[in-house]
Design an enzyme around this catalytic site. Structure first.
Site, short mmCIF file in Angstrom:
data_model
loop_
_atom_site.label_atom_id
_atom_site.label_comp_id
_atom_site.label_asym_id
_atom_site.label_seq_id
_atom_site.Cartn_x
_atom_site.Cartn_y
_atom_site.Cartn_z
N SER A 172 6.17 -31.08 32.33
CA SER A 172 6.76 -30.32 31.14
C SER A 172 8.16 -29.53 31.80
CB SER A 172 5.74 -29.11 30.97
OG SER A 172 6.27 -28.19 29.94
N ASP A 223 3.18 -35.26 20.83
CA ASP A 223 3.43 -34.41 21.81
C ASP A 223 4.19 -33.36 21.01
OD1 ASP A 223 3.88 -32.33 23.52
OD2 ASP A 223 4.47 -33.65 25.15
N HIS A 253 0.34 -32.40 24.76
CA HIS A 253 1.27 -32.47 25.95
C HIS A 253 0.83 -32.15 27.39
CE1 HIS A 253 5.08 -30.71 27.26
NE2 HIS A 253 4.67 -29.61 27.80
#
Lengths: 274, 115, 824
Positions: free
Chosen positions: A103, A225, A253
């Site tokens: 991320s 996602d 995610h």
């Protein structure tokens, strides 16, 4: 650019660095994303501990990092987090590491690797997004209003968390009636810092940093996602020289949690592919 | 002043005109007397012009006295020229010297001598 | 605590419930979803709450029914937590209802593994938390507000406290920057101060960039904030997120504070309010500091001007004042200062500078050009600028001062005219206290002080010139008397006084001397003195007696209305007889110093000062005969007056001093007396002293070698001497003749031509008689030619009135003649 490590502040302590695995192996550094801490890698790392020196850490304000080290100005941009990464590497005297960033940490890795390329041999970017907010000709997946909603949502969970965190912060976790309330004990974060981290994360625009990366990189793109849609992974792939893109079957995610085996296998394949 | 400058002798209208200049005093009166006597020749008359004399003392008077006497002895009538108000006239008048022989100008003296 | 009783059968009919009903109609929502969020089952309660049909939800991801914020939260928090700990409790999730409205819920979730298939399902209970959440929000808002308020109050208090302790306007910057960081986490905080005259905002504070000035007309937020007097938040751009608050006091804007933020930063309304408060608080502090600075500046300025005026007044003369001026200005007001003054009378310039630029040259142009160690980049333009400023009386900026310093030419003005320039170069040490108005004020004061000095100099110069011209005139030359004078101006003032002295011969063979004292000082006194002096001279030459001179002077004074109360002493000495006639008009008495007696004051012939009625009716004079060799002193009262001393004591001191110095030559005596009388005092009044010497009987003395050839030089020498003693031409020849005869006799008869012998000749003139003595030391021989000898003696006898021949060891011939021409 070499960095001076302040002797009075240990990055290892500050960032709650844990080192496991094979001490003589190449270093594999895992960086957690927004919303959790180093625990989110726990299903992935066992695959690598035999061959690699596995380095985990918490960003300042997350997990068991030193909350008192949080300086709003330093962490007002991702540069401050990237500096932390470089300080950890310097303090551990690590070179040619494989940096696995999930991320927002994918972009933190990009910034750090561009600054001190010698420290990094490869980058693995899990669900990266250089910019979350849509702009003319660019689709990040969110509008500015969406991000405001996120902040509000964080605020909503603020009170509950505070109550849960209270005994920890107050230093008397032995009180059983409070202890039983410690339901969401993982992924702890100081709510105020978490809020700022969210701002920094979702308001950043690091598209310009992508071309600065010189080492091979792997982009792990999840299916479906909502945080980092496929177009974004494509974009990163296009703009990151020497990158390869792998589309995981995993949805959501957090493939490191939802599909740790697939994630680890993809990383392993990338590392084995000399 | 040399003797030549002190005494000059010339002839005018057959008369000898003796011109004396400067001081005539105890220091030079005898020299003046000698110079005048040797320089003058026989003539109808002699004019002793004292217009140019700036001082005349008793030795000067004696010198004049002797010259007049000498010229008279040579049979030459003599007149002495001393301008009125001049220093020579002052000395002459003081003593009252030869009042009949003193006239004011050479011209007057020559006129008297050749009359 | 006792166990509750078990439910009895009798309650069951009242609670006819099935498990299905319990699920569907539960007071909470139920959701079963697959690990990726796909909805597998939902109860009616949740459907009712959200307004969806069952079919809307089944098979779709539950996240898609969240608000986006909750969706992100789900992905980043909820999902990882569930993976790690298998359940979560009390998580706030917002559903988006079918009608688009929001449903606040609290969610508990548990992950159930199906032991058989190994697949897992997520069970979620959803509680309506609308009321609780609104309460929470209020709580949150309150808390946040409280936190923010506390923080703000701390920040503001800190800022106000820090602002209160500063005493320079520029020091306001640091507290404001600190507040910007603490209150707003601003990445940059820039303080700009407004120059109201220039309409320019200039960055303040240490390390301020020089280029960042903003004109009020510029289309930027700072200028806008000044115009509207309120906080301005311009539309953010990726590069620039900014808010500008004006520094305000009483609706006046003193400057701006610009807070810069990272991209994406949003500025909340309460932050704007806080910025407004920061602007007001800082504005008040700035105003206070400025007032304080202004007060301090004005106090400093007036003290400086007072010191300037005082110091300049202490200096005498424009050159001294100019020098003092530049010394006062450097380094407090400039690094280099230079005064240039136009000097009309000399068509030149007076110049003074600090540091002293005078090197090899005295030319004013060169001095300007040499300023600051000869480094003007544009010498000619600098000189031209200074000259132009001098002519126009306008402030000018020097084209290019050395080393990048600024240079200013200030006009020096006085009496509506430009009289010069003041050139200032370089930063003042007291920079914050110097402004142009102050400098102009300073230049005006300096100009007046310099001009006053210049005018005083002119007056003084005129008066002095006048005095000098009057005092130094032809001095009568006569061997029968000598005059010596001393004029000593007062030490304590540079204004000339009205004292005067004069000496002149009158046509009657007398010498007149006068010393006077006109009341007052300066150019009027000097000019009055000139008139009186001329009048006395004219009257004396017209053979008026001293008393008559005074009478006429009274008339003169009354008619012309000058010189009233003038005092003077006038004396007239008959040079042949020694008759001295004198008169004193209110003046200290003359002092007579006879050759063989003690000095004495002449107290006769006294009357009052000129122009006094009673005095003018009774002008008196006195006379006495003074012996040759006498000296007479006339003086003004400055010589004998001393503070704390009676006048008679002063006179006694003078008499004593005269006695002490009586042997000195006349000129030396005058100086010595002045020194002696004034030494301890320095003289608070002008002092004027005139000394007249009545010469002793004139004496001719010669030693003549016994040679007839020496008669001629002797006669020439004696003739000249007689002429020098005013023996008339008509008598001189006879006297010389008699002398010459006597000497000739001595040579001829006393020494009989002995060339080594000497004849002595003495001639004196006294009281109108000439005495002639001729002496030899030889033995007298009877003359051989008695006719000649008789003629010599006759001549002597006729020329002189008396003739005595005295024979002893030698021969003395004594002759006397009353001089006719010089008598009355």
């Amino acid at each position: 650019m070499p960095r001076v490590v302040s002797p009075s502040v240990s990055a290892v302590i500050r960032n709650n660095v844990t080192v496991t695995g094979r001490d003589t192996g190449p270093a594999l550094v895992f960086a957690h994303g927004f919303g959790c801490d180093q625990h989110m890698w726990r299903l992935v790392t066992p695959r690598f501990t035999d061959d690699y020196k596995v380095v985990l850490f918490d960003h300042v304000g997350c997990g068991r990092s030193d909350l008192s080290a949080y300086r709003p100005q330093r962490y007002a941009s991702l540069q401050g987090y990237a500096d932390d990464v470089l300080e950890i590497l310097a303090e551990l005297d690590l070179w040619d590491v494989v940096f696995v960033g999930h991320s927002v940490s994918a972009m933190i890795g990009v910034i750090a690797a561009a600054a001190e390329p010698d420290r990094f041999s490869r980058l693995v970017l899990v669900g990266p997004s250089p910019r979350y907010i849509d702009e003319d000709g660019y689709r990040g997946g969110f509008t500015r209003a969406d991000i405001d909603e996120l902040l509000e949502s964080l605020d909503s969970n603020y009170l509950g968390w505070s109550a849960a965190m209270a005994p920890v912060i107050m230093g008397n976790p032995d009180r059983p009636e409070l202890g039983t309330e410690l339901t969401n004990s993982f992924c702890q974060a100081d709510p105020a810092i978490a809020r700022r981290f969210a701002q920094v994360t979702f308001l950043s625009d690091n598209r310009a940093d992508l071309p600065k990366v010189t080492m091979p990189s792997l982009i792990l793109q999840c299916s479906d996602d909502v945080i980092a849609p496929y177009e974004v992974g494509e974009y990163v792939h296009r703009n990151l020289p020497g990158s390869s893109l792998v589309l995981l079957k995993a949805t959501g995610h957090c493939p490191n949690l939802s599909a740790p085996d697939e994630t680890a296998a993809a990383i392993d394949a990338f590392l084995s592919n000399d | 002043m040399t003797a030549a400058n002190r005494v000059t002798v010339g002839s005018e209208r057959s008369c000898e005109v003796v011109r004396l200049r400067g001081d005539v005093d105890h220091g030079n009166a005898e020299l003046v007397e000698r110079d005048v006597l040797t320089a003058t020749r026989a003539a109808v008359g002699v004019v002793i012009d004292l217009t140019g004399v700036t001082f005349l003392d008793s030795a000067g008077l004696r010198c004049l006295d002797r010259l007049v006497t000498a010229f008279l002895n040579r049979q030459a009538p003599v007149l002495v020229v001393a301008p009125d108000g001049g220093v020579v006239r002052f000395t002459l008048d003081l003593i009252g010297f030869l009042p009949d022989l003193v006239v004011g100008t050479v011209d007057e003296a020559l006129t008297q001598l050749t009359a | 605590m006792a166990e509750p009783p078990p439910p009895t059968e009798s309650f069951v009919p009242l609670l006819e419930e099935s498990a299905e009903d319990l699920y569907e109609g539960a007071p909470c929502g139920y959701l079963s979803v697959l690990p990726d969020g796909t909805v597998a089952r939902v109860n009616q309660t949740l459907l009712d709450w959200t307004g969806y049909q069952r079919a809307d939800l089944l098979g779709r991801r539950v996240q898609s029914f969240y608000t986006i914020g909750s969706r992100i939260f789900h992905e980043t928090h909820l999902g990882p937590l569930l993976h790690m700990q298998g359940e979560v409790r009390g998580v706030a999730i917002e559903f988006r209802r079918a009608d688009g409205s929001r449903l606040d819920t609290l969610v508990n979730a548990v992950l159930r593994q199906n032991p058989g298939t190994g697949s897992s399902v997520l069970r979620m209970t959803v509680f309506d938390a609308t009321d609780r959440r609104s309460y929470e929000r209020e709580l949150l808002d309150e808390r946040r507000r409280a936190e923010r308020n506390a923080a703000r109050i701390r920040v503001l208090q800190d800022m106000v406290a820090r602002c209160a302790s500063i005493d320079r306007a520029v020091d306001i910057v640091a507290p404001i920057v600190a507040a910007g960081t603490a209150a707003f986490e601003a990445s940059t905080t820039v303080v700009r101060l407004l120059d109201p005259e220039e309409s320019v905002l200039t960055v303040a504070g240490p390390g301020a960039p020089a280029t960042a000035s903003i004109l009020l007309a510029d289309p930027v937020a700072e200028a806008h904030a000044v115009r509207v007097g309120d906080v301005v938040v311009p539309e953010p751009t990726p590069a620039d997120v900014r808010a500008v608050t004006p520094l305000v006091v009483d609706d006046r804007v003193l400057g701006t504070v610009s807070f810069g933020f990272p991209p994406g930063r949003r500025i909340a309304a309460d932050e704007v309010e806080l910025m407004r408060t920061v602007g007001r608080q800082a504005g008040q502090a700035l105003e206070r500091v400025r007032l304080h600075e202004e007060t301090a500046r004005r106090a400093w300025q007036s003290a400086f001007l007072a010191r300037l005026s005082r110091d300049l007044d202490e200096a005498v003369g424009s050159a001294d004042r100019a020098r003092r001026l530049v010394n006062l200005l450097v380094p407090e007001l400039a690094e280099y200062a230079q005064v240039e003054m136009v000097r009309e009378e000399q068509t030149g310039w007076l110049s003074a500078s600090v540091p002293d630029a005078r090197g090899a040259t005295d030319s004013a142009d060169e001095v300007i050009a040499c300023g600051l160690r000869g480094t003007w980049p544009t010498r000619e333009e600098v000189v031209a600028t200074v000259r132009a400023a001098a002519r126009s009386g306008q402030v000018a900026t020097v084209p290019a001062a050395p080393h990048g310093r600024r240079g200013l030419v200030l006009p020096l003005r006085a009496r509506s005219a430009a009289i010069g320039t003041l050139l200032l170069v370089g930063e003042a040490a007291e920079r914050s206290r110097v402004d142009q108005d102050f400098l102009l004020d300073l230049a005006d004061r300096a100009g007046l002080a310099l001009d006053n000095a210049r005018l005083a100099e002119q007056d003084r110069e005129i008066a002095r010139t006048l005095q000098r011209s009057l005092l130094v005139t032809e001095r009568p030359t006569d061997s029968r008397f000598h005059v010596a004078t001393v004029y000593r101006p007062a030490v304590e003032t540079l204004e000339v006084g009205g004292d005067w002295y004069d000496a002149f011969t009158t046509s009657t063979g007398s010498v007149g001397v006068v010393v006077g004292d006109v009341v007052g000082r300066g150019i009027r006194a000097a000019s009055a003195m000139g008139q009186l002096r001329s009048a006395v001279r004219a009257l004396a030459k017209a053979q008026c007696s001293p008393a008559t001179v005074l009478k006429h002077m009274d008339d003169f004074v009354a008619t012309l209305e000058v010189g009233q109360m003038t005092t003077l002493a006038y004396a007239e000495l008959a040079l042949d007889t020694g008759m001295l006639r004198y008169a004193c008009a209110g003046h200290p008495p003359p002092l007579l110093l006879p050759p063989d007696a003690a000095p004495r004051f002449l107290w006769e012939g006294r009357s009052g000062p000129l122009g006094t009625h009673t005095a003018s009716r009774a002008r008196r004079e006195a006379e006495l005969t003074v012996p040759r060799g006498s000296r007479l002193l006339l003086y003004t009262d400055g010589l004998v007056e001393r503070r704390g001393e009676r006048i008679d004591q002063g006179l006694d001191r003078l008499a004593d001093a005269v006695e002490v110095h009586r042997k000195s030559p006349l000129a030396a005596l005058a100086e010595q007396l002045s020194d002696a009388m004034l030494d301890s005092e320095g003289g608070h009044d002008d002092t004027c002293l005139l000394a007249l010497a009545f010469a002793g009987a004139p004496l001719f003395r010669a030693a003549v070698p016994a040679r007839m050839s020496r008669l001629r030089p002797l006669r020439a020498e004696l003739h000249e001497w007689l002429a020098g003693h005013q023996v008339p031409e008509s008598e001189r020849y006879g006297i010389v003749l008699a002398c010459s005869e006597a000497v000739a006799n001595a040579i001829e008869h006393g020494y009989q031509g002995d060339p080594s012998a000497v004849v002595s000749v003495t001639v004196t003139i006294d009281g109108g008689f000439l005495d002639l003595r001729v002496s030899d030391t030889g033995r007298w021989r009877a003359p051989m030619a008695s006719a000649d000898r008789g003629r010599g003696m006759a001549l002597m006898g006729r020329v002189m009135d008396d003739l005595v021949v005295d024979r002893g060891a030698g021969t003395n011939v004594l002759m006397r003649r009353e001089l006719r021409g010089t008598g009355r």
